[in-house]
Design a protein around this motif. Structure first.
Motif, PDB file in Angstrom:
ATOM      1  N   ASN A 153      13.954 -10.304   1.170  1.00 13.71           N
ATOM      2  CA  ASN A 153      13.246 -11.060   0.132  1.00 13.71           C
ATOM      3  C   ASN A 153      12.915 -12.459   0.643  1.00 13.71           C
ATOM      4  N   SER A 155      11.606 -16.159  -0.449  1.00 11.83           N
ATOM      5  CA  SER A 155      11.491 -17.022  -1.623  1.00 11.83           C
ATOM      6  C   SER A 155      10.113 -17.670  -1.756  1.00 11.83           C
ATOM      7  N   ASN A 159       7.135 -13.137  -6.016  1.00 10.59           N
ATOM      8  CA  ASN A 159       8.251 -12.210  -6.229  1.00 10.59           C
ATOM      9  C   ASN A 159       7.775 -10.849  -6.720  1.00 10.59           C
TER      10      ASN A 159
END
Length: 473
Positions: A153, A155, A159
């Protein structure tokens, strides 16, 4: 465990096994159709996506966008990589973010996909999803590092665009699965300082499971039909088996009962007859009279037993004759006769006051009398009190007469109440072995009720007694 319980357990386990096997087959059918679903469509689209990737890298204009962000900045990315000892650094992050942003806003995939659907006349509800799965950078010979990996993932990236299937560049397919991949490839440049990028195109309906299920409906319906048929056959077979088992048990009980009932008078007659063959006995006229009376009584008893069986045949196979009768007067006469029959027994036969008005009923006096005698006999036989009570009373409801006969006997369980009108059925066989009978009395009583088109209900509690209610119309 009883035989019935064993059969039920075996049948239940067999049925469960069948259900498990059938649903396993349904599941396998579903999974097979799931893997085969839209294979033709995916094969057609695969060739078009392959052509795009070979010439344009992802989509028309895609190669140029990727080259502008990666190839032109390769040496700068290398310096930042060496400086930070990792590819995850502000400069590399900004390059990746900007490249994904530009690839997303410049994607012509909606137009291209609609053209493909029109070309192959595919379903209008078909949708797609274009994702990037992996990007690796090569900084000269032997130096390879991962700029993007869809398992991680980031940032700084959107998202909602980061999924297990990759970073979404375009498309609206909500269920990207392995089995709906139309095309997946790793592309890049052949230069020493270059990159490799893997992207995937998923094609499917958003309601894939429902579509697959619809395609499996014939198999599912056939399976459910087979299962229902097996259940119906099992139910009918098991019910018939229970009936046959019940009939076999009642037949056995009847044979045992009639053997016992007939054995005593026949044995007594044989002994009495043998005694009469003795010359000394023949000389004693009082002894002869006594023995002949014994033979007479036992013969009448045999006659009565045969009569019980024959009466059943008569009432089952004949239309009984009926005539208008004052039922209050008839019942009064029946009770007077029955009191004489039980004069030597401790029985209180009580009836409430007979109404003064006449109540004429169409009935057969003989069968009606015998029916009440059978109910009274049972009330006395199945009663362990020293003082036995039988109460008779009448109720008139909506102009219809109800005759109620209650006793203080041993009472019956609900299961016994359900079976007491069955032919040859005898309740409490183990506890009441001393009670004589063929199991025909209440069956006969019920047949009398049917012959008159009446109804009869039974209320009973163990240890308290039973009440027979005859609804006379």
């Amino acid at each position: 465990m009883s035989d019935l319980k064993k059969h039920q357990a075996i049948a239940f386990l067999s049925f469960v096994t069948l259900v498990v096997v059938l649903f396993y087959l349904i599941y396998n059918t579903f999974m097979l159709k799931d893997h085969q679903y839209q294979s033709i469509e995916k094969n057609l689209l695969h060739e078009d996506f392959k052509a795009l990737a070979e010439h344009e890298n992802i989509y028309p204009g895609g190669f140029k966008i990727v080259s502008n962000h990666l190839e032109k900045n390769m040496h700068t990315l290398e310096r930042h990589y060496q400086q930070h000892k990792a590819i995850r650094n502000p400069y590399a992050d900004s390059i990746l973010k900007n490249m994904f942003h530009e690839l997303t806003i410049n994607s012509p995939m909606d137009t291209l996909f609609e053209a493909m659907k029109k070309k192959y006349q595919l379903s209008k509800n078909l949708d797609y999803l274009l994702t990037v799965n992996n990007i690796k950078l090569r900084f000269g010979p032997g130096v390879v590092t991962t700029l993007y990996d869809h398992h991680e993932n980031y940032s700084f990236l959107k998202n909602d665009a980061q999924t297990k299937s990759g970073y979404i560049l375009d498309g609206h397919l909500q269920t990207p699965l392995t089995q709906n991949i139309a095309y997946s490839v790793t592309t890049g440049s052949s230069l020493q300082y270059s990159y490799d990028m893997t992207f995937t195109v998923y094609v499917d309906h958003n309601n894939r499971d429902m579509e697959v299920l619809k395609s499996a409906v014939p198999t599912l319906m056939l399976t459910l039909f087979a299962l229902t048929t097996v259940m119906a056959i099992y139910y009918i077979t098991f019910k018939n088996w229970l009936q046959q088992k019940k009939l076999a048990e009642m037949k056995s009980d009847f044979i045992n009962s009639i053997t016992h009932e007939f054995h005593t008078p026949i044995s007594t007659i044989i002994v009495a007859n043998k005694s009469l063959q003795n010359e000394k006995v023949l000389l004693n006229k009082y002894r002869v009279k006594e023995l002949t009376e014994v033979i007479y009584r036992q013969s009448k008893r045999l006659e009565k037993l045969f009569g019980q069986v024959l009466d059943i045949t008569k009432i089952e196979n004949a239309n009984i004759e009926k005539e208008e009768t004052d039922i209050y007067v008839l019942i009064d006469q029946i009770l007077k006769a029955y009191r004489l029959k039980i004069a030597d027994k401790h029985v209180q036969l009580v009836m409430n006051q007979i109404p003064s008005d006449r109540h004429m009923v169409l009935l057969n006096e003989f069968w009606f009398t015998t029916m009440l005698f059978n109910i009274f006999d049972n009330a006395i036989k199945y009663n362990d009190h020293q003082e036995k009570h039988i109460h008779i009373h009448f109720v008139i409801n909506d102009g219809k007469l109800q005759l109620m006969i209650a006793d203080n006997g041993i009472g019956m369980e609900d299961q016994t109440v359900k079976n007491i009108f069955d032919k040859f059925y005898r309740a409490n066989k183990e506890e009441m072995q001393h009670v004589n009978g063929l199991g025909l009395g209440l069956y006969y009583a019920q047949q009398c009720v049917y012959a008159h088109n009446w109804k009869m209900l039974v209320n009973s509690k163990v240890g308290i007694g039973s009440e027979f209610i005859i609804f006379i119309s």
